[in-house]
Design a protein around this motif. Structure first.
Motif, PDB file in Angstrom:
ATOM      1  N   GLN A  40       0.890  -1.094   0.001  1.00  0.00           N
ATOM      2  CA  GLN A  40       0.038  -0.008   0.045  1.00  0.00           C
ATOM      3  C   GLN A  40       0.770   1.235  -0.075  1.00  0.00           C
ATOM      4  OE1 GLN A  40      -3.251  -0.024  -0.508  1.00  0.00           O
ATOM      5  NE2 GLN A  40      -2.943   2.356  -0.702  1.00  0.00           N
ATOM      6  N   ALA A  41       2.086   1.139   0.647  1.00  0.00           N
ATOM      7  CA  ALA A  41       2.864   2.415   0.711  1.00  0.00           C
ATOM      8  C   ALA A  41       3.370   2.820  -0.868  1.00  0.00           C
ATOM      9  CB  ALA A  41       4.230   2.089   1.483  1.00  0.00           C
ATOM     10  N   VAL A  42       3.763   1.774  -1.623  1.00  0.00           N
ATOM     11  CA  VAL A  42       4.035   1.947  -2.861  1.00  0.00           C
ATOM     12  C   VAL A  42       2.981   2.608  -3.697  1.00  0.00           C
ATOM     13  CG1 VAL A  42       4.681   0.898  -5.104  1.00  0.00           C
ATOM     14  CG2 VAL A  42       5.919   0.471  -2.724  1.00  0.00           C
ATOM     15  N   SER A  44       0.409   4.274  -2.720  1.00  0.00           N
ATOM     16  CA  SER A  44       0.074   5.748  -2.433  1.00  0.00           C
ATOM     17  C   SER A  44       1.090   6.592  -2.848  1.00  0.00           C
ATOM     18  CB  SER A  44       0.025   5.833  -0.860  1.00  0.00           C
ATOM     19  OG  SER A  44      -0.867   4.911  -0.098  1.00  0.00           O
ATOM     20  N   GLN A  45       2.376   6.240  -2.880  1.00  0.00           N
ATOM     21  CA  GLN A  45       3.156   7.205  -3.480  1.00  0.00           C
ATOM     22  C   GLN A  45       3.066   7.357  -5.086  1.00  0.00           C
ATOM     23  OE1 GLN A  45       6.990   5.054  -3.049  1.00  0.00           O
ATOM     24  NE2 GLN A  45       7.281   5.917  -0.923  1.00  0.00           N
ATOM     25  N   VAL A  46       2.638   6.187  -5.670  1.00  0.00           N
ATOM     26  CA  VAL A  46       2.309   6.507  -7.189  1.00  0.00           C
ATOM     27  C   VAL A  46       0.941   7.356  -7.243  1.00  0.00           C
ATOM     28  CG1 VAL A  46       1.694   5.053  -9.104  1.00  0.00           C
ATOM     29  CG2 VAL A  46       3.680   4.193  -7.598  1.00  0.00           C
ATOM     30  N   LYS A  47      -0.121   7.114  -6.367  1.00  0.00           N
ATOM     31  CA  LYS A  47      -1.037   7.754  -6.545  1.00  0.00           C
ATOM     32  C   LYS A  47      -0.812   9.311  -6.287  1.00  0.00           C
ATOM     33  CE  LYS A  47      -4.901   4.833  -5.075  1.00  0.00           C
ATOM     34  NZ  LYS A  47      -5.675   4.534  -3.681  1.00  0.00           N
ATOM     35  N   ALA A  48       0.137   9.442  -5.401  1.00  0.00           N
ATOM     36  CA  ALA A  48       0.347  11.063  -5.120  1.00  0.00           C
ATOM     37  C   ALA A  48       0.936  11.596  -6.480  1.00  0.00           C
ATOM     38  CB  ALA A  48       1.240  11.133  -4.144  1.00  0.00           C
ATOM     39  N   LEU A  49       1.932  10.854  -7.050  1.00  0.00           N
ATOM     40  CA  LEU A  49       2.415  11.351  -8.184  1.00  0.00           C
ATOM     41  C   LEU A  49       1.462  11.676  -9.648  1.00  0.00           C
ATOM     42  CD1 LEU A  49       5.917   8.895  -8.397  1.00  0.00           C
ATOM     43  CD2 LEU A  49       5.993  11.429  -7.900  1.00  0.00           C
ATOM     44  N   ASN A  52      -0.541  14.647  -8.896  1.00  0.00           N
ATOM     45  CA  ASN A  52       0.049  15.928  -9.249  1.00  0.00           C
ATOM     46  C   ASN A  52       0.795  15.963 -10.584  1.00  0.00           C
ATOM     47  OD1 ASN A  52      -0.343  16.708  -6.538  1.00  0.00           O
ATOM     48  ND2 ASN A  52       1.737  15.657  -5.788  1.00  0.00           N
ATOM     49  N   LEU A  55       4.215  11.704 -12.755  1.00  0.00           N
ATOM     50  CA  LEU A  55       4.650  10.298 -12.671  1.00  0.00           C
ATOM     51  C   LEU A  55       5.669  10.252 -13.807  1.00  0.00           C
ATOM     52  CD1 LEU A  55       4.826   7.508 -11.814  1.00  0.00           C
ATOM     53  CD2 LEU A  55       2.543   6.916 -13.070  1.00  0.00           C
ATOM     54  N   HIS A  58       8.807  11.996 -13.258  1.00  0.00           N
ATOM     55  CA  HIS A  58       9.610  11.062 -12.415  1.00  0.00           C
ATOM     56  C   HIS A  58      10.639  10.023 -13.155  1.00  0.00           C
ATOM     57  CE1 HIS A  58      10.732   8.208  -8.931  1.00  0.00           C
ATOM     58  NE2 HIS A  58      10.163   7.425  -9.585  1.00  0.00           N
TER      59      HIS A  58
END
Length: 195
Positions: A40-42, A44-49, A52, A55, A58
């Motif tokens: 889930q942490a990964v 969440s990071q991808v969702k944030a990218l 905004n 992605l 990045h």
């Protein structure tokens, strides 16, 4: 000559025109489907990218250039070089090509096939690797990851622990590159590929 009763049996019970066709079917619209099994942490990071619109940027920062392998001959030579370095004892490759028929939307980047052909009393094995033509314009480490994946299937047919150990032996950062390839697929699915 066909009888009327036979003709009625052959007539479809459903109006074929009312059936949905490929234009009517909506593709899986969830761009995160490529990383669904990641922690889930990964995700969440991808969702944030994604939220905004960062992605693609990045990936472009991480891999600023695309490879220069454009022909099937160059792809074959590149693949053979990797095979010779790590898998000398495996059966030879008869063909390595870019294939226009492999669609990224079906989550297939490459295909391997193993065909036995009998010629008289001899059985000849034929190993082929086909890589999606869309991968002609991606960074070299990501192309290498796909090739390593397909080469590993020469020795290990299933995606098991031994398969992934072999992939990591051929490319030490294999798992990170696989994730980055999935991120590129997400960019592709939303029409924001940086390459």
């Amino acid at each position: 000559m066909a009888r009327k009763a036979d003709a009625k049996l052959l007539k479809p019970k459903v109006d074929v025109q009312s059936l949905p066709n490929s234009k009517d079917l909506k593709p899986n619209s969830d761009p995160l489907r490529y990383i669904r099994h990641y922690p889930q942490a990964v995700i969440s990071q991808v969702k944030a990218l994604l939220d905004n619109n960062e992605l693609g940027e990045h990936l472009l920062k991480k891999y600023p250039r695309v490879h220069n392998i454009r022909t099937d001959k160059a792809l074959y030579d590149y693949t053979l070089e990797i095979k010779q370095a790590f898998l000398k004892q495996t059966d030879p490759l008869s063909k390595v090509i870019f294939d226009d028929k492999i669609s990224l939307s079906h989550q297939a980047l490459g295909l391997h096939s193993y065909v036995n052909r009998r010629q008289g009393n001899k059985v000849k094995a034929k190993n082929e690797i086909r890589i999606s033509s869309r991968l002609k314009r991606i960074p070299e480490p990501l192309l290498k990851m796909v090739i390593v994946h397909e080469l590993a299937h020469l020795r290990e047919k299933d995606h098991n622990k031994a398969f992934y150990q072999l992939c990591c032996n051929m490319q030490s950062n294999y798992h990170q590159l696989e994730l980055d390839m999935r991120l590129l697929l997400i960019c592709e699915s939303i029409g924001q590929s940086p390459y």
